[in-house]
Scaffold this motif. Structure first.
Motif, PDB file in Angstrom:
ATOM      1  N   ALA A   1       0.805  -1.234  -0.026  1.00 47.74           N
ATOM      2  CA  ALA A   1      -0.055   0.057   0.129  1.00 47.74           C
ATOM      3  C   ALA A   1       0.904   1.313   0.002  1.00 47.74           C
ATOM      4  CB  ALA A   1      -0.882   0.065   1.139  1.00 47.74           C
ATOM      5  N   GLY A   2       0.662   2.085  -0.939  1.00 52.34           N
ATOM      6  CA  GLY A   2       1.326   3.363  -0.948  1.00 52.34           C
ATOM      7  C   GLY A   2       2.175   3.287  -2.108  1.00 52.34           C
ATOM      8  N   ALA A   3       2.664   2.132  -2.576  1.00 54.23           N
ATOM      9  CA  ALA A   3       3.631   1.977  -3.629  1.00 54.23           C
ATOM     10  C   ALA A   3       3.262   2.614  -4.931  1.00 54.23           C
ATOM     11  CB  ALA A   3       4.177   0.538  -3.787  1.00 54.23           C
ATOM     12  N   ASP A   4       4.147   2.854  -5.834  1.00 53.17           N
ATOM     13  CA  ASP A   4       3.433   2.992  -7.263  1.00 53.17           C
ATOM     14  C   ASP A   4       2.871   2.081  -8.049  1.00 53.17           C
ATOM     15  OD1 ASP A   4       4.448   5.828  -7.109  1.00 53.17           O
ATOM     16  OD2 ASP A   4       6.249   5.394  -8.094  1.00 53.17           O
ATOM     17  N   GLY A   5       1.749   2.066  -8.511  1.00 53.14           N
ATOM     18  CA  GLY A   5       1.037   1.089  -9.342  1.00 53.14           C
ATOM     19  C   GLY A   5       1.924   0.553 -10.364  1.00 53.14           C
ATOM     20  N   ARG A   6       2.223  -0.985 -10.317  1.00 51.42           N
ATOM     21  CA  ARG A   6       2.895  -1.825 -11.061  1.00 51.42           C
ATOM     22  C   ARG A   6       2.229  -2.448 -12.194  1.00 51.42           C
ATOM     23  NH1 ARG A   6       7.850  -4.498 -11.091  1.00 51.42           N
ATOM     24  NH2 ARG A   6       8.592  -3.413  -9.219  1.00 51.42           N
ATOM     25  N   PRO A   7       2.654  -2.469 -13.680  1.00 50.18           N
ATOM     26  CA  PRO A   7       1.741  -3.036 -14.582  1.00 50.18           C
ATOM     27  C   PRO A   7       2.182  -4.523 -14.347  1.00 50.18           C
ATOM     28  CG  PRO A   7       3.388  -1.885 -15.622  1.00 50.18           C
ATOM     29  CD  PRO A   7       3.469  -1.459 -14.037  1.00 50.18           C
ATOM     30  N   VAL A   8       1.255  -5.485 -14.331  1.00 51.25           N
ATOM     31  CA  VAL A   8       1.580  -6.858 -14.319  1.00 51.25           C
ATOM     32  C   VAL A   8       0.462  -7.680 -15.010  1.00 51.25           C
ATOM     33  CG1 VAL A   8       2.652  -6.752 -11.641  1.00 51.25           C
ATOM     34  CG2 VAL A   8       0.152  -6.905 -12.112  1.00 51.25           C
ATOM     35  N   ILE A   9       0.786  -8.966 -15.424  1.00 52.82           N
ATOM     36  CA  ILE A   9      -0.181 -10.028 -15.997  1.00 52.82           C
ATOM     37  C   ILE A   9      -0.613 -10.634 -14.981  1.00 52.82           C
ATOM     38  CG2 ILE A   9      -0.590 -11.363 -17.848  1.00 52.82           C
ATOM     39  CD1 ILE A   9       2.090 -10.550 -18.921  1.00 52.82           C
ATOM     40  N   ASN A  10      -1.986 -10.774 -15.057  1.00 55.20           N
ATOM     41  CA  ASN A  10      -2.867 -11.566 -13.780  1.00 55.20           C
ATOM     42  C   ASN A  10      -2.986 -12.680 -14.361  1.00 55.20           C
ATOM     43  OD1 ASN A  10      -4.538 -11.961 -11.797  1.00 55.20           O
ATOM     44  ND2 ASN A  10      -5.990 -10.469 -12.145  1.00 55.20           N
ATOM     45  N   PHE A  11      -2.417 -13.619 -13.403  1.00 49.47           N
ATOM     46  CA  PHE A  11      -2.469 -15.267 -13.412  1.00 49.47           C
ATOM     47  C   PHE A  11      -3.268 -15.505 -12.230  1.00 49.47           C
ATOM     48  CE2 PHE A  11       0.734 -14.575 -16.774  1.00 49.47           C
ATOM     49  CZ  PHE A  11       0.240 -15.557 -17.661  1.00 49.47           C
ATOM     50  N   CYS A  12      -4.037 -14.756 -11.536  1.00 53.54           N
ATOM     51  CA  CYS A  12      -4.661 -15.457 -10.129  1.00 53.54           C
ATOM     52  C   CYS A  12      -6.137 -14.878  -9.887  1.00 53.54           C
ATOM     53  CB  CYS A  12      -3.820 -15.000  -9.043  1.00 53.54           C
ATOM     54  SG  CYS A  12      -3.574 -13.120  -8.628  1.00 53.54           S
ATOM     55  N   ALA A  13      -6.457 -14.673 -11.076  1.00 50.80           N
ATOM     56  CA  ALA A  13      -8.039 -14.322 -11.212  1.00 50.80           C
ATOM     57  C   ALA A  13      -8.781 -15.488 -11.584  1.00 50.80           C
ATOM     58  CB  ALA A  13      -8.299 -13.056 -12.060  1.00 50.80           C
ATOM     59  N   ASN A  14     -10.266 -15.399 -11.021  1.00 48.72           N
ATOM     60  CA  ASN A  14     -11.319 -16.374 -11.574  1.00 48.72           C
ATOM     61  C   ASN A  14     -11.888 -15.814 -12.759  1.00 48.72           C
ATOM     62  OD1 ASN A  14     -10.923 -18.093  -9.247  1.00 48.72           O
ATOM     63  ND2 ASN A  14     -11.827 -16.721  -8.009  1.00 48.72           N
ATOM     64  N   ASN A  15     -11.286 -15.103 -13.415  1.00 52.37           N
ATOM     65  CA  ASN A  15     -11.757 -14.201 -14.741  1.00 52.37           C
ATOM     66  C   ASN A  15     -11.606 -15.190 -15.888  1.00 52.37           C
ATOM     67  OD1 ASN A  15     -12.770 -12.478 -16.331  1.00 52.37           O
ATOM     68  ND2 ASN A  15     -10.915 -11.236 -16.541  1.00 52.37           N
ATOM     69  N   TYR A  16     -12.260 -16.725 -15.894  1.00 52.20           N
ATOM     70  CA  TYR A  16     -11.789 -17.621 -16.779  1.00 52.20           C
ATOM     71  C   TYR A  16     -12.155 -17.110 -18.130  1.00 52.20           C
ATOM     72  CZ  TYR A  16     -11.367 -20.477 -12.478  1.00 52.20           C
ATOM     73  OH  TYR A  16     -10.763 -20.662 -11.186  1.00 52.20           O
TER      74      TYR A  16
END
Lengths: 83, 415
Positions: B44-59
């Protein structure tokens, strides 16, 4: 009636371990706090003991602590067999 | 009672204990909509980091789909923001019943009842349909919400070893004196990603006169040739007595769940299930959005087909580089690491490489079975997958576990 710890141990191995699981279990192995038996699946062990020794273990006594080792289970069963 | 200094201290000590044990959970803030490419603020408080999401249930990749968002917006305009009521007082609109009918068609059952979540569906349905003279026989790896629901029910509880049909048969024989035997299973198991042997379960249920309960939350929309779920995959549609599932994963990812199945059992839930009776109705815009999701799923299998192809590619890539995976066919692909600290360290390093994954360890999974659970999405492109695989190769190489099996990893890092 003497409490047959080996029989309890054999049941635990048969009921809770997978066939390829080589975890060594002794009379002092922590079954529930050690993650071998979850408190939910403990019910079948309770029923097995009740049938084997013709006793009723009230839910209030069937605590995860009382069921945590073969030794503590045997002590619990002995209490109800004598009662 | 006042919240005294002593009581406050007791809670602070308990929370400190969770931190010491490495069990303290911290939220990570996603800056924007859910998707394959996200920006995450962590810590919390860090700058946003662009990442690829491999942990969502957004199948199915529908969580932020423009057609779904537009349908939800229209629902907001035509049916309002909220109902300020439980379903049976004044919280049922035409679209709630429409969605129940669509889900019944989709799952090929007899009737469906919406719940605020699948957690609620599972918490409420056993108590509503079973009594003291019955027995519930559950796979040992069912979801926590099923465990909670079983605890609330007066029927006897029993369990069988995970997917062990011999053990299930023993239990069914043992409980022949009960009025109703209900076999309880997940369709896709959330931590291991394997599928229930539902065809064998149904055969045993028929042989030993038992009902079958299926939680298909990690399957609805994409498992089976047309995405109807595990019962389609296993060729037993119409033979499952109760199916619960969620709209919070593949089917749009917002919230809401349902109980679907035999007409009388669904009606019992409508009459008796406490989470249905005593919590608010599903918000109209979510109902409208889910109706659009079902339109998309009915119209084409393209998304579930892409998810299947992505899963095969990902599994093959991880296997070929020498990582130890749990075998399965679902888009849940667990990378086995066995040691809790190793799982946490690798997840942290992967995050630094732009790959968002989470380590799981005891008590969420058994002792000595720590892992990183990766989850695929139809929204992942080839480039996403290749970047993810490259990161896994780099990080796993750093920890020296490529080509190593369970025994070797445990020798290196401990249980």
């Amino acid at each position: 009636m003497p409490i047959d710890k080996q029989m309890i141990l054999d049941y635990v191995i048969r009921e809770y371990l997978e066939e390829d699981d080589d975890t060594e279990i002794t009379y002092n192995t922590e079954l529930i706090s050690g993650g071998i038996v979850d408190s939910f699946s403990m019910v079948s062990l309770k029923r097995f003991l009740e049938k084997k020794y013709n006793i009723q273990i009230p839910d209030a006594d069937a605590t995860p602590e009382a069921f945590d080792t073969v030794n503590s289970i045997a002590a619990l069963v002995e209490r109800f067999v004598k009662a | 009672m006042a919240f005294s200094t002593t009581i406050r201290q007791a809670y602070q000590d308990e929370l400190a204990g969770l931190r010491t044990a490495g069990l303290f959970k911290e939220e990570r803030y996603i800056l924007g909509p859910q998707g394959a490419d996200i920006e995450v603020e962590f810590p919390a408080g860090a700058d946003g980091r662009p990442v690829i999401n491999f942990c969502a249930n957004n199948y199915l990749g529908l969580s932020s789909h423009p057609d779904v968002v537009a349908a939800a917006r229209r629902g907001l305009e035509t049916h309002g923001y909220g109902l300020s009521s439980v379903r049976f007082i004044c919280g049922t609109q035409d679209i709630h019943r429409k969605l129940e009918k669509r889900l019944t068609e989709f799952l090929e059952t007899e009737d469906t009842l919406l719940f605020p979540s699948c957690m609620d569906a599972n918490a409420g349905c056993f108590e509503a349909i079973l009594g003291e003279e019955d027995v519930m026989i559950a796979d040992r790896l069912v979801h926590a919400s099923i465990v909670d629901g079983m605890r609330l029910c007066k029927a006897m509880r029993d369990t069988y070893k995970h997917s062990d049909m011999g053990h299930l048969r023993d239990k069914l024989i043992e409980h022949q004196d009960k009025r109703i035997r209900m076999i309880i299973t997940d369709g896709v198991f959330s931590m291991d990603g394997d599928l229930a042997k539902l065809d064998e379960i149904v055969a045993l249920a028929e042989e030993y006169n038992a009902m079958v309960f299926l939680d298909d939350s990690h399957a609805s929309g994409f498992i089976g040739k047309t995405g109807r779920g595990t019962h389609e995959h296993c060729g037993v549609m119409g033979k499952i007595d109760v199916i619960t599932t969620t709209m919070g994963k593949g089917l749009g990812g917002a919230s809401g769940g349902c109980v679907s199945g035999r007409r009388e059992l669904v009606e019992m839930c409508r009459q008796r299930a406490r989470p249905y009776l005593f919590s608010n109705t599903v918000a109209p815009m979510i109902v409208a959005g889910t109706l659009k999701v079902l339109d998309l799923v009915f119209a084409s299998t393209e998304r579930r087909d892409r998810l299947e192809a992505n899963t095969s590619y990902w599994r093959r890539g991880l296997t070929e580089m020498g990582l130890d995976l749990k075998q399965g066919e679902s888009p849940i692909v667990p990378v086995m690491l066995y040691n809790a600290k190793l799982a946490q360290d690798m997840a942290r390093d992967l995050f630094a490489e732009g790959i968002y994954v989470v380590g799981f360890f005891f008590p969420v999974v058994p002792q000595g079975a720590a892992r990183i659970r990766t989850q695929l999405s139809a929204a992942h492109t080839q480039a996403h997958l290749d970047k993810g695989l490259a990161a896994f190769r780099k990080v796993a190489g750093k920890y020296g576990i490529l080509g190593k099996g369970k025994r070797e990893i445990m020798e290196m890092y401990g249980k």
